[in-house]
Motif scaffolding. Structure first.
Motif, PDB file in Angstrom:
ATOM      1  N   SER A 203       0.813  -1.524  -0.250  1.00 53.79           N
ATOM      2  CA  SER A 203      -0.212   0.073  -0.524  1.00 53.79           C
ATOM      3  C   SER A 203       0.772   1.125   0.263  1.00 53.79           C
ATOM      4  N   ARG A 256      -5.422  -6.331  -6.731  1.00 48.19           N
ATOM      5  CA  ARG A 256      -6.274  -5.898  -5.495  1.00 48.19           C
ATOM      6  C   ARG A 256      -7.785  -6.120  -5.302  1.00 48.19           C
ATOM      7  N   LYS A 257      -8.302  -6.366  -5.489  1.00 42.72           N
ATOM      8  CA  LYS A 257      -9.350  -6.622  -5.622  1.00 42.72           C
ATOM      9  C   LYS A 257      -9.628  -7.871  -5.445  1.00 42.72           C
ATOM     10  N   SER A 260      -9.046  -7.738  -1.558  1.00 40.59           N
ATOM     11  CA  SER A 260     -10.103  -7.141  -0.990  1.00 40.59           C
ATOM     12  C   SER A 260     -11.418  -7.963  -0.445  1.00 40.59           C
ATOM     13  N   THR A 261     -11.434  -9.148  -1.091  1.00 39.55           N
ATOM     14  CA  THR A 261     -12.836  -9.814  -1.278  1.00 39.55           C
ATOM     15  C   THR A 261     -12.083 -10.699  -0.388  1.00 39.55           C
TER      16      THR A 261
END
Length: 261
Positions: A203, A256-257, A260-261
């Motif tokens: 990040s 990144r998706k 984030s799940t």
């Protein structure tokens, strides 16, 4: 600049081995900068264009105060810039680098480190944390996404580079990633996808510079009586580097998706 027989131990004004200094650099960090090329590097990147910086403990011995004096001489030109330490590999002279950045920070100077991260070791984390405290920005050269590919391209193992990147995140140091696109080495879809995967989990990354291979080093190798490893390889068109950057960014977004799940 005067040479002397060995590093100084003068308190708060140590000396380090410097290859050269560029007074008005514009590509190694934001704004116009004083770019300090440190002498010594353990990497042997096939496309390196500064082989004369490899040997340690050569070059010109300079003190922190001498380098800062050069900056202050032209400081009106550096209003939006600062000092960049590059190389060679600045981490080879970590104590000197830290003192330079600490003294620069006290003067309100933006500091930037251009590094491969290759010398990072967890057992020296405290030393790195101290150095990070005076770093405004790190330019991290991520050479390859694959351990075997990294070894082939640089002659060094990859683990310490990724550990360095992880530690910059732990210490919340802003990083811009640099990645050179070399035909048949770092231009494959899988390699670019894996670069994006690495970046997705960090990040603290603030930017991505994807640079096209150029053969600027070939002439210098000839002058030094050395064989250039990529002799005859044509320069990569900038458009190809731009396409590779988009692939990395798309991969980064994809992973990144998933994270984030």
């Amino acid at each position: 600049m005067k040479s002397s027989p060995g590093p100084s131990t003068t308190e708060c004004n140590p000396s380090g081995f410097i290859h050269s200094i560029e007074s008005f650099g514009t590509v190694d960090g934001p704004g116009i900068r004083l770019v300090v090329f440190f002498q010594g590097c353990p990497m042997r990147c096939l496309y390196c264009h500064n082989p004369d910086t490899w040997a340690p403990k050569k070059g010109t011995l300079m003190t922190v105060h001498e380098i800062l004096a050069q900056y202050e001489k032209n400081q009106n030109f550096y209003k939006n810039g600062g000092i960049t330490a590059t190389g060679g590999e600045p981490l080879l002279q970590l104590d000197f680098l830290t003192e330079l950045f600490e003294q620069a920070q006290k003067r309100g100077i933006h500091t930037c480190l251009d590094t491969s991260g290759i010398l990072f070791r967890r057992e020296k984390a405290a030393d790195y944390k101290r150095m990070f405290a005076s770093v405004s920005l790190i330019l991290l050269d991520l050479k390859h996404s694959d351990p075997a590919g990294h070894r082939q391209l640089t002659g060094q193992e990859q683990d310490s580079v990724l550990a360095f990147l992880d530690y910059t995140q732990e210490c919340k140091v802003p990083v811009i990633i640099r990645h050179v696109i070399v035909k048949s080495f770092t231009d494959g879809d899988q390699e670019l996808d894996e670069i994006g995967k690495i970046l997705a989990s960090h990040s603290n990354i603030r930017g991505l510079e994807v640079l096209p291979y150029h053969g600027m080093g070939e002439k210098k190798y000839e002058e030094l009586g050395m064989t250039y490893p990529l002799k005859g390889m044509p320069d990569l068109p900038k458009e190809e580097a731009a396409k590779a950057r988009q692939k990395i960014l798309s991969s980064m977004q994809k992973y990144r998706k998933l994270l984030s799940t």
